[in-house]
Design a protein around this motif. Sequence first.
Motif, PDB file in Angstrom:
ATOM      1  N   GLU A 266     -14.682  79.832 -13.704  1.00 24.10           N
ATOM      2  CA  GLU A 266     -15.769  80.621 -13.120  1.00 24.10           C
ATOM      3  C   GLU A 266     -16.012  81.859 -13.965  1.00 24.10           C
ATOM      4  OE1 GLU A 266     -14.785  82.282  -9.290  1.00 24.10           O
ATOM      5  OE2 GLU A 266     -12.828  82.939  -9.973  1.00 24.10           O
TER       6      GLU A 266
ATOM      7  N   THR B 188     -15.967  85.440 -13.646  1.00 22.87           N
ATOM      8  CA  THR B 188     -15.389  86.362 -12.665  1.00 22.87           C
ATOM      9  C   THR B 188     -16.187  87.650 -12.559  1.00 22.87           C
ATOM     10  OG1 THR B 188     -13.846  87.238 -14.312  1.00 22.87           O
ATOM     11  CG2 THR B 188     -13.077  85.416 -12.926  1.00 22.87           C
TER      12      THR B 188
ATOM     13  N   GLN C 264     -24.054  78.133 -16.828  1.00 27.41           N
ATOM     14  CA  GLN C 264     -23.319  77.036 -16.184  1.00 27.41           C
ATOM     15  C   GLN C 264     -22.896  75.993 -17.221  1.00 27.41           C
ATOM     16  OE1 GLN C 264     -22.396  77.260 -13.009  1.00 27.41           O
ATOM     17  NE2 GLN C 264     -21.217  75.383 -13.235  1.00 27.41           N
TER      18      GLN C 264
ATOM     19  N   TYR D   7      -9.992  74.949 -12.475  1.00 20.00           N
ATOM     20  CA  TYR D   7     -11.134  75.659 -11.911  1.00 20.00           C
ATOM     21  C   TYR D   7     -11.567  76.718 -12.914  1.00 20.00           C
ATOM     22  CZ  TYR D   7      -8.923  73.690  -7.772  1.00 20.00           C
ATOM     23  OH  TYR D   7      -8.344  72.834  -6.879  1.00 20.00           O
TER      24      TYR D   7
END
Length: 148
Positions: free
Chosen positions: A115, A117, A84, A113
């Motif tokens: 992330e 994936t 994170q 955004y």
Amino acid sequence: MTDTTTVWDPLNNRGDWQVTGALLETGNDLETAILISLFTDRAAEPSDTIPDGTNDPRGWWADAGADVPIGSRLWLLAREKQTQETLQRAYDYIVEALQWLIDDGVVAKFDVYVEWTRTSMLGAQVVAYQQDGSTKATAYSWAWQGTN
């Protein structure tokens, strides 16, 4: 005047110029500006750790002393763990790289955004809110070289 069109080539993980016949395409200035901002290596800050241990801060030689350096520090995330914290740094580097487009009035704002994936794949979506109220959303993904 418009810029030479740069498009993202996901198979080769790089930007490339678009050719029509024997001529370079022009236009798509915002997309080109975003690609250059994200995928050109900005010089590392003195406090940054260089991932390959060479102490090479990269960056463009003309950025020395510039108020707004070109590119992003996303390259510093090579060899980082898929955490994170790394995701937050990716977000921060993207926002930092795109800020000049807001400061210069090219766009009103961005939504970013990021992330994971899948294993070893970082994804990002950038939504540009242009001054006329229209939006341009683009997704990018990187094959992650870091450790899992």
